[in-house]
Write a protein that holds these residues in place. Sequence first.
Motif: not given
Length: 139
Positions: A81-86, A109-110, A129-133, A137-139
């Motif tokens: 669900l986190i990886k694919n919010p769809g 982020d385990f 709040r946001s799955p992106l949290d 994030q790779t830079r």
Amino acid sequence: MFIKECAGYELEKEKSNTSEDFFNRSVVTFIDGSEEKTLHVLYVRYFDEFIQEFTPYQQDPILTKDNIQVTFKDIVALVCLIKNPGLRNRKRLYINSKPEFTSYFQDIDFDKLTDVVLSVKQNNKFELRSPLDYIIQTR
């Protein structure tokens, strides 16, 4: 989105000619807007033997704290669900390919994920709040 439950279990044969005993089911129940939804992820049990390849975990249960055990099966649906919010709009997901299964765990982020699961198991809720949290994030 509020996460209400993260659980997982091994399926058992209901009839002698079925293959349920080769699969696990992971379930995440959440509130999306004002609607309660549940995502069921069915996956090949064999993947559990390789958790150290795509997670930092070496054994199952993956975490024990204050008499609460978190198993790998408990986190699979949440990770999907986190990886694919769809997937919020689906009821079921079936994964039978190891590359597909592994892709859901990439960049998760385990440390934060275990905080979510522990909070859900202790308090029966966690606000996501946001799955992106929960994705590194790779830079």
